[in-house]
Design a protein around this motif. Structure first.
Motif, mmCIF file in Angstrom:
data_model
loop_
_atom_site.group_PDB
_atom_site.id
_atom_site.type_symbol
_atom_site.label_atom_id
_atom_site.label_comp_id
_atom_site.label_asym_id
_atom_site.label_seq_id
_atom_site.Cartn_x
_atom_site.Cartn_y
_atom_site.Cartn_z
ATOM 1 N N TRP A 275 -38.642 -16.960 9.294
ATOM 2 C CA TRP A 275 -38.224 -15.961 8.051
ATOM 3 C C TRP A 275 -36.699 -16.762 7.793
ATOM 4 O O TRP A 275 -35.711 -16.645 8.966
ATOM 5 N N GLU A 276 -36.624 -17.088 6.783
ATOM 6 C CA GLU A 276 -35.264 -17.592 6.154
ATOM 7 C C GLU A 276 -35.337 -17.412 4.635
ATOM 8 O O GLU A 276 -36.041 -17.043 4.025
ATOM 9 N N HIS A 277 -34.035 -17.524 4.356
ATOM 10 C CA HIS A 277 -33.796 -17.446 2.776
ATOM 11 C C HIS A 277 -34.555 -18.501 2.142
ATOM 12 O O HIS A 277 -35.005 -19.523 2.437
ATOM 13 N N ASN A 278 -35.019 -18.074 0.867
ATOM 14 C CA ASN A 278 -35.887 -19.067 -0.110
ATOM 15 C C ASN A 278 -34.919 -20.489 -0.030
ATOM 16 O O ASN A 278 -35.690 -21.578 -0.204
ATOM 17 N N THR A 279 -33.743 -20.529 -0.091
ATOM 18 C CA THR A 279 -33.091 -21.894 -0.214
ATOM 19 C C THR A 279 -33.294 -22.622 0.944
ATOM 20 O O THR A 279 -33.044 -23.998 0.895
ATOM 21 N N HIS A 280 -33.747 -22.150 2.115
ATOM 22 C CA HIS A 280 -34.164 -22.909 3.340
ATOM 23 C C HIS A 280 -35.558 -23.003 3.290
ATOM 24 O O HIS A 280 -35.832 -24.169 3.626
ATOM 25 N N VAL A 281 -36.318 -22.289 2.776
ATOM 26 C CA VAL A 281 -37.753 -22.506 3.173
ATOM 27 C C VAL A 281 -38.470 -22.961 2.032
ATOM 28 O O VAL A 281 -39.475 -23.667 2.067
ATOM 29 N N GLY A 282 -37.981 -22.793 0.731
ATOM 30 C CA GLY A 282 -38.476 -23.377 -0.510
ATOM 31 C C GLY A 282 -38.117 -25.029 -0.320
ATOM 32 O O GLY A 282 -37.284 -25.298 -0.428
ATOM 33 N N ASP A 283 -39.215 -25.800 -0.451
ATOM 34 C CA ASP A 283 -39.338 -27.198 -0.523
ATOM 35 C C ASP A 283 -37.921 -27.614 -1.399
ATOM 36 O O ASP A 283 -37.972 -27.479 -2.717
ATOM 37 N N ALA A 284 -37.133 -28.185 -0.944
ATOM 38 C CA ALA A 284 -35.738 -28.829 -1.510
ATOM 39 C C ALA A 284 -36.209 -29.748 -2.706
ATOM 40 O O ALA A 284 -35.279 -29.803 -3.634
ATOM 41 N N ARG A 285 -37.106 -30.388 -2.530
ATOM 42 C CA ARG A 285 -37.433 -31.574 -3.464
ATOM 43 C C ARG A 285 -37.835 -31.033 -4.615
ATOM 44 O O ARG A 285 -37.824 -31.565 -5.881
ATOM 45 N N ALA A 286 -38.232 -29.502 -4.839
ATOM 46 C CA ALA A 286 -38.567 -28.759 -6.098
ATOM 47 C C ALA A 286 -37.433 -28.277 -6.768
ATOM 48 O O ALA A 286 -37.587 -27.492 -7.723
ATOM 49 N N THR A 287 -36.228 -28.650 -6.352
ATOM 50 C CA THR A 287 -34.814 -27.883 -6.927
ATOM 51 C C THR A 287 -34.107 -28.942 -7.002
ATOM 52 O O THR A 287 -34.421 -30.102 -7.043
ATOM 53 N N ASP A 288 -32.713 -28.610 -7.513
ATOM 54 C CA ASP A 288 -31.522 -29.361 -7.746
ATOM 55 C C ASP A 288 -31.098 -29.806 -6.555
ATOM 56 O O ASP A 288 -29.943 -30.781 -6.690
ATOM 57 N N MET A 289 -31.442 -29.041 -5.560
ATOM 58 C CA MET A 289 -30.561 -29.691 -4.252
ATOM 59 C C MET A 289 -31.058 -31.133 -3.732
ATOM 60 O O MET A 289 -30.106 -31.741 -3.355
ATOM 61 N N ALA A 290 -32.089 -31.667 -4.000
ATOM 62 C CA ALA A 290 -32.488 -32.697 -3.969
ATOM 63 C C ALA A 290 -31.538 -33.928 -4.521
ATOM 64 O O ALA A 290 -31.104 -35.123 -4.009
ATOM 65 N N ARG A 291 -31.278 -33.796 -5.685
ATOM 66 C CA ARG A 291 -30.239 -34.542 -6.571
ATOM 67 C C ARG A 291 -28.980 -34.645 -5.902
ATOM 68 O O ARG A 291 -28.256 -35.559 -6.066
ATOM 69 N N GLY A 293 -28.537 -34.526 -2.731
ATOM 70 C CA GLY A 293 -28.739 -35.324 -1.399
ATOM 71 C C GLY A 293 -28.869 -34.253 -0.205
ATOM 72 O O GLY A 293 -28.892 -34.704 1.018
ATOM 73 N N MET A 294 -29.508 -32.849 -0.734
ATOM 74 C CA MET A 294 -29.837 -31.912 0.422
ATOM 75 C C MET A 294 -31.089 -31.788 0.949
ATOM 76 O O MET A 294 -32.086 -31.956 -0.172
ATOM 77 N N VAL A 295 -31.481 -31.523 2.115
ATOM 78 C CA VAL A 295 -32.967 -31.322 2.788
ATOM 79 C C VAL A 295 -32.770 -29.875 3.310
ATOM 80 O O VAL A 295 -31.779 -29.349 3.221
ATOM 81 N N ASN A 296 -34.068 -29.335 3.398
ATOM 82 C CA ASN A 296 -34.173 -27.907 3.919
ATOM 83 C C ASN A 296 -35.372 -27.939 5.042
ATOM 84 O O ASN A 296 -36.108 -28.975 4.858
ATOM 85 N N ILE A 297 -35.267 -26.869 5.513
ATOM 86 C CA ILE A 297 -36.514 -26.788 6.533
ATOM 87 C C ILE A 297 -37.933 -26.749 5.946
ATOM 88 O O ILE A 297 -38.942 -27.200 6.380
ATOM 89 N N GLY A 298 -37.926 -26.232 4.827
ATOM 90 C CA GLY A 298 -39.171 -26.301 3.999
ATOM 91 C C GLY A 298 -39.619 -27.682 3.894
ATOM 92 O O GLY A 298 -40.702 -27.944 3.858
ATOM 93 N N GLN A 299 -38.858 -28.534 3.168
ATOM 94 C CA GLN A 299 -39.321 -30.031 2.964
ATOM 95 C C GLN A 299 -39.655 -30.420 4.394
ATOM 96 O O GLN A 299 -40.398 -31.575 4.304
ATOM 97 N N LEU A 300 -38.655 -30.558 5.477
ATOM 98 C CA LEU A 300 -38.670 -30.990 6.600
ATOM 99 C C LEU A 300 -40.122 -30.544 7.407
ATOM 100 O O LEU A 300 -40.921 -31.444 8.072
#
Length: 434
Positions: A275-291, A293-300
């Motif tokens: 259970w986490e916020h969407n910003t953590h579980v939703g794959d970072a590569r499908a957002t501007d987070m990737a640009r 240089g951020m990763v998150n637990i969804g991607q990992l």
């Protein structure tokens, strides 16, 4: 405005979301997956908690999931774990136990919705052997001093000599009087820090781990995790002062490391609910987070476990939420306005003003579905009048999640009316408003 073809496709594909039976298609999509990540678009919405609760109960009861891991601090969540398993009686009931969450924002886990889940877990675990009891754990990294205290108290019981060495190592933090910002700023101004000390303390604990584990594997696991939290919290707070993506990545990498440890701890066939916020579980590569240089637990998690991962995001069009208007402010119910035009929330609302479940397999073939549209993200700090200028993460929805649970009109959750302990730390990467 949103493309009509996209709105029509959502209308055709959307499934009703009214009661637990409507979760059957999601449970079928989850299948034999071992890691299910359940998001939330805010930290204060009743429906996000109650639907995650319903999904989790079914996963535990019907598919044998072993634990729930949440966006909370390990020491506080471990008291809930003890209560849920009927160990050590940390409180008379779940409401009392959840008063362990005494730092702002207390309402994230000290709320009536989590009380209901904790009581259900305790009842479910009653009569089960210890190895099969379902756990409740925290994945986060903020609890530097609390975790140090757990480690030293554990060592005082099992190895007083090692406890004294640990106290000397952790004594590096004494001048900062449990103020993480003071520590972090000091390391920025002067080229010295406590990194070597926390690394050494963890290494010393692990060196004697085989002996400690034989005497009490669960107590040792808890102590080792707290030593790991102390190590990574020290890194996190130093990175936070420097800004950029580094502190976020330290935090989410720690969460993933903790999830991996829990999977190993629960055995080779372990199954996890996160259970986490969407910003953590939703794959970072499908957002501007990737640009950035951020990763998150969804991607990992997808990278580590592949097809054994299912991610479900949550969203709402309008309603109310528990939050504060600035860090440390009194919590209260804040109105959430109608979503921004052409956002994903706008698309879902225009399809129908009803709660719905949207399974996203094959959705990438729908015209407009691969456009980056804003997807609402509300954190613990929220000013609804400023939402037009933020609070939306550009998102390719079918790549970020496997499913979306949409609440058309949501409501604030029910906090346990606790007075938070004053705290000067303002974690930079806490989702205060995206």
């Amino acid at each position: 405005m949103a493309d009509e073809a996209l709105v029509d496709a959502v209308r055709e594909r959307a499934l009703p979301l009214r009661d637990e039976g409507d979760l059957d298609p999601l449970l079928e999509r989850i299948g034999d997956a071992r890691v299910v990540l359940l998001g939330e678009a805010s930290h204060g919405t009743r429906e996000f908690y109650t639907w995650r609760d319903r999904i989790s109960r079914r996963l535990i009861a019907e598919k044998g999931f072993d634990f729930i891991a949440v966006e909370g601090d390990w020491p506080d969540c471990y008291t809930v774990n003890l209560y849920a398993k009927g160990w050590d009686d940390p409180g008379n009931d779940a409401r009392e136990v959840l008063h362990a969450f005494s730092r702002w924002p207390t309402w994230m886990w000290a709320n009536e919705e989590v009380v209901a889940l904790a009581e259900w877990l305790r009842e479910f675990n009653r009569g089960r052997v210890d190895e099969r009891k379902v756990g409740f754990y925290g994945l986060d990294v903020y609890s530097l001093w609390e975790s140090i205290d757990v480690v030293t108290r554990y060592l005082e019981r099992v190895d007083p000599a090692l406890a004294e060495r640990a106290r000397r190592a952790y004594g590096c933090f004494d001048p900062y009087e449990e103020d993480v910002q003071e520590y972090a700023w000091a390391t920025e101004m002067v080229p010295t820090d406590c990194e070597e000390e926390v690394v050494a303390a963890l290494a010393e604990l692990r060196r004697k781990g085989p002996d400690f584990r034989r005497e009490g594997p669960e107590a040792y696991f808890n102590a080792e995790q707290n030593a790991l939290v102390a190590q990574n919290a020290e890194r996190y707070y130093r990175a936070m002062i420097r800004g950029g993506a580094a502190s976020w990545n330290v935090r989410d990498t720690h969460m993933m490391e903790t999830l991996d440890r829990l999977m190993r701890h629960h055995g080779p066939d372990a199954k996890a609910i996160v259970w986490e916020h969407n910003t953590h579980v939703g794959d970072a590569r499908a957002t501007d987070m990737a640009r950035a240089g951020m990763v998150n637990i969804g991607q990992l998690a997808r990278e580590a476990y592949g097809g054994d991962v299912v991610i479900a995001g949550f969203s709402s069009y309008a309603g109310s939420v528990i939050a504060g208007e600035h860090w440390g402010a009194p919590m209260h119910s804040i109105p959430v306005p109608e979503a921004r035009p052409d956002s994903w929330e706008d698309v879902l609302h225009r399809a129908s003003a009803e709660d719905k479940l949207l399974l996203l397999e094959g959705f990438d073939e729908v015209p407009g579905a691969l456009d980056r549209r804003g997807h609402r993200a509300i954190g613990v700090v929220y000013r609804s009048e400023r939402e037009a200028f933020g609070n939306y993460v550009p998102t390719v929805l079918p790549y970020r999640y496997d499913a979306m649970l949409y609440i058309d009109h949501s409501h604030a959750l029910h906090p346990l009316h606790m007075q938070p302990v004053p705290d000067h730390e303002v974690p930079e990467t806490f989702p205060s408003g995206m």
